[in-house]
Scaffold this active site. Structure first.
Site, mmCIF file in Angstrom:
data_model
loop_
_atom_site.group_PDB
_atom_site.id
_atom_site.type_symbol
_atom_site.label_atom_id
_atom_site.label_comp_id
_atom_site.label_asym_id
_atom_site.label_seq_id
_atom_site.Cartn_x
_atom_site.Cartn_y
_atom_site.Cartn_z
ATOM 1 N N CYS A 195 0.837 -1.206 0.000
ATOM 2 C CA CYS A 195 0.000 0.000 0.000
ATOM 3 C C CYS A 195 0.868 1.251 0.000
ATOM 4 O O CYS A 195 1.927 1.296 0.627
ATOM 5 C CB CYS A 195 -0.919 0.011 1.218
ATOM 6 S SG CYS A 195 -2.020 1.450 1.303
ATOM 7 N N CYS B 148 3.151 22.856 4.826
ATOM 8 C CA CYS B 148 3.099 21.390 4.835
ATOM 9 C C CYS B 148 4.298 20.792 4.099
ATOM 10 O O CYS B 148 4.320 19.592 3.821
ATOM 11 C CB CYS B 148 1.791 20.900 4.222
ATOM 12 S SG CYS B 148 1.540 21.429 2.508
#
Length: 465
Positions: free
Chosen positions: A79, A423
């Site tokens: 994943c 961010c």
């Protein structure tokens, strides 16, 4: 020993690089190792050779890192989600703080001593309030499915992308990012769509019906929004209604919105929408404030972490009640609303008109009357607003950081204090460096808003020289 593509090497991982890969050196040459954890000795295969660095993938872990812990998720090996979950959480925090220091110092030539201790996420599992899942006409088979040695059919899949592959989607059976209820709803929708007779979207052929499933949650309100995105098919209305009835009966869904998107881009965004039940939006609470979340609106994905981060923004702003504050890249107005009770006036600026509309809804929800918002290109809008000089400017740009023209505009405005939210430590370092001739960097506060990933949020406080 020269590094060449295809060559196998045994290396020890020295550290994490910004972006999350392990870093090793071979005869002074930098080698980035996908999945490498500092302290581990691994056998790797070089996959790419560049002028200044090379990349490799792990073939075998010869000696694991002392910082390694067993993955908590069944899908961890393939994943693209929580790919730092094999690293002890305390060490994740230490590495993130170190990466902020190194990035500011090396990329921005800034004083790393301004970096304060990192603030951990209040929750490390089930912290996200939004997940996007993709449909696939030919799902990717998981290793556990292949191991069963039964005949498999590459039919409709709904889940997440295999790491590094935009065209491979595997069926998710468990996920620790949003909630157990979200996974249950994912499985419910997947089984319904598989039996519907309508095809999932084929990314290669650019055809099919089912495209995306977005699940949004109010962590503090226990509300849940299901956003289903398909291509246009007028004959499918009855199928969508039946799915809506099924979801409503679960008792877990507050509202269900169906949108269509016929563009070729693989973006989970609705061009035209209808509400099947509920109001078409949910609400969330941060501190004492309410926020409306519609299917396409932006909202911080870790709301409980965001509440702490916004508190630090307010603290850094140093407001006494008489200031004018600019909130640049304001989105739906969440930071504006947090600081408004402590300021005389707040002016938000945002490029996306839909976000500005949501911002006005949110200030009305909270009875706030001292906020105004402007939609448009930020570098143009701040030029128009520059006659009303602010005392404090707050910025929260996307990952690409601020446009150099915006930074020049901030210098011309000459606010006494800047609070920069970011961010991306790399673009933060660049932006702070460009501001250094006009502003003094006082403090940088890292926040872990995305546990088990290498992503880092920062709040930087600057004062005019």
């Amino acid at each position: 020993m020269a590094i060449k593509a295809g060559k196998e090497l045994i290396v020890k991982i020295e550290k994490f690089a910004l972006g999350g890969k392990g870093l090793s050196r071979v005869n002074g040459e930098v080698l980035f190792v996908d999945g490498g954890i500092p302290g581990a000795t691994v056998r790797v295969k070089v996959t790419r050779k560049k002028k200044s660095y090379s990349e490799a993938r792990i073939l075998e872990v010869i000696e694991p890192s002392p910082d390694e812990s067993p993955p908590f998720c069944f899908h961890a090996s393939y994943c693209g989600g929580c790919y730092w979950q094999r690293v002890n959480y305390d060490r994740q925090l230490e590495w993130k703080e170190r990466l902020v220091r190194e990035t500011l110092e090396h990329l921005g030539n800034l004083d790393a001593s301004t970096v304060r201790p990192i603030t951990p996420s209040p929750e490390t599992l089930y912290y996200r309030n939004k997940m996007e899942f993709a449909f696939s006409a030919r799902r990717w088979f998981r290793p556990d499915e292949i191991a069963k040695e039964v005949e498999l059919k590459r039919d409709c899949g709904l889940g997440l992308h295999v790491k590094g592959h935009f065209d491979r989607v595997f069926n998710v059976e468990e996920c620790y990012l949003e909630s157990p209820q979200a996974v249950d709803l994912l499985k419910t929708v997947r089984e319904f769509c598989r039996g519907s007779g309508l095809p999932a979207y084929d990314i290669n052929r650019k055809e099919g019906f089912w495209r995306f499933l977005v699940i949004r949650e109010g962590k503090n309100t226990d509300q849940r929004l299901i956003h289903l995105i398909t291509t246009t098919n007028d004959e499918a209305a009855g199928t969508i209604e039946a799915l809506g009835q099924m979801l409503e009966k679960t008792g877990m869904v507050t509202t269900f919105v169906h949108s269509t998107n016929d563009s070729l881009s693989q973006v989970a965004f609705g061009e035209s929408s209808i509400v099947l039940f509920g109001q078409g939006y949910i609400e969330e609470r941060l501190g004492n404030f309410r926020f409306r979340i519609s299917p396409n609106s932006f909202f911080q994905t870790n709301p409980r972490g965001a509440e702490i981060l916004y508190g630090k923004v307010l603290e850094c702003a140093g407001l006494t009640g008489g200031e004018t504050v600019w909130d640049l890249y304001c989105g739906t107005g969440s930071i504006s609303i947090f600081v408004a009770p402590h300021a005389r006036r707040v002016v938000g600026v945002e490029l996306v008109e839909e976000a500005v509309a949501d911002a006005y809804v949110n200030v009305e929800l909270n009875g706030i009357e001292n906020c105004t918002f402007h939609a448009g290109d930020i570098k143009e809008v701040i030029r128009e607003l520059s006659t009303d000089v602010p005392d404090v400017i707050i910025t929260d740009p996307p990952r690409a950081g601020m446009n150099p023209k915006v930074i020049r505009g901030l210098k011309d405005v000459k606010a006494r204090r800047l609070v920069a939210v970011s961010c991306n430590p790399a673009t933060l370092a660049r932006d702070l460096s460009m501001l250094a001739d006009s502003y003094r960097l006082l403090e940088v506060y890292p926040f872990d808003m995305f546990p088990h990933t290498p992503h880092i949020e920062c709040v930087a406080l600057l004062e005019r020289k």
